[in-house]
Design a protein around this motif. Structure first.
Motif: not given
Length: 288
Positions: A258, A261, A277, A188, A274, A264, A253, A194
């Motif tokens: 995002a 996230h 999660d 990522c 990036t 971000k 973005r 993301y």
């Protein structure tokens, strides 16, 4: 919790609304749904069963592909969990159906021998993997080869006012291996994609970014070893913006992933960083 109820909850978490169907009268289906929904919301199986007096069996169908369904009939409670699982594929050629049926029988036998609790879920995921490889779908997109892939940074020299984006969601039998999570997090960051994953049984992987980069991460994920994995949804879309010198960063973005996230940036001028999660429940995944 009843293994019959656990199986349904796992399967419903792994399927779309057109892939799982209750079988029965309207009254029976209403009772089935009330039982499972209450358990999904936190009610214990014992309490849910007590509120649905007279409900002895669950009957439902799971669609594996356009041509194959699983028919399931199982006791809600009992000393032994022995669901009846049938294969429905009237449009399949005889030899294809026989191979699929033999695969089902072998998966069921193996699940019993290994004392697997969630027999239907295990058979379903095994057959899903089988149908994906042995009965390929004609509309599957071919991923770009690694030799032809360029990263987002390398493409910044060829800016345009329109960027093709892609969001993809995988379903997998389970996601537990730390090595897989480390690889995906690294990819990522490398590809400016993301990522969001739900660990455990079942697992879900969601990735969003520029189309070429997402297709590359899809290729890498498919190259890993999985018990069963399949792409559930692919959502392509375009990002357009005039009078900007860095449309690719703007496009990344604005991804849905995002917005909440952890990677971000605090402002639109921050460097795009990036990563992936991780959440523990399907509810958290949906909220994101």
């Amino acid at each position: 919790m009843s293994f019959a109820i656990e199986d349904v909850i796992l399967i419903r978490a792994s399927t779309s609304t057109d892939e799982f169907n209750w079988e029965g009268t309207d009254a029976e289906i209403e009772q089935f749904e009330a039982l499972i929904t209450s358990c999904e919301e936190g009610t214990t199986a014992e309490e849910a069963i007590a509120h649905n007096v007279g409900l002895d069996e669950l009957t439902y169908r799971i669609r594996l592909s356009n041509d194959i369904w699983l028919d399931v009939r199982t006791k809600v409670v009992g000393a032994k969990y022995e669901p009846q699982i049938g294969l429905h594929g009237p449009s399949l050629q005889k030899d294809v159906w026989e191979k699929a049926k033999a695969t089902l029988d072998n998966l069921y036998k193996k699940a019993k021998e290994e004392s697997i609790d969630n027999i239907v879920f295990d058979v379903y995921t095994g057959l899903q993997s089988y149908t994906t490889t042995e009965i390929p779908q004609t509309n599957e997109r071919t991923s770009q080869s690694p030799d032809n892939h360029s990263t987002a940074d390398e493409r910044k020299g060829s800016q345009s006012s329109k960027v093709e984006m892609l969001r993809v969601i995988f379903w997998t039998h389970h996601l537990k291996a730390p090595s897989k999570k480390r690889d995906m997090n690294k990819w990522c960051a490398e590809l400016q994609v993301y990522g969001l994953v739900k660990s455990g049984y079942p697992g879900f992987l969601c990735f969003e970014g520029m189309r070429e980069d997402v297709e590359e991460i899809v290729r890498r994920i498919k190259a890993l070893q999985w018990h069963a994995i399949t792409v559930k949804t692919e959502t392509p879309y375009s990002f357009e913006e005039k009078n900007t010198q860095d449309i690719q960063s703007m496009a990344i973005r604005q991804c849905l992933l995002a917005k909440t996230h952890s990677a971000k940036g605090k402002s639109s001028s921050d460097v795009v960083r990036t990563s992936m999660d991780e959440v523990e429940t399907g509810g958290e995944l949906v909220q994101r």
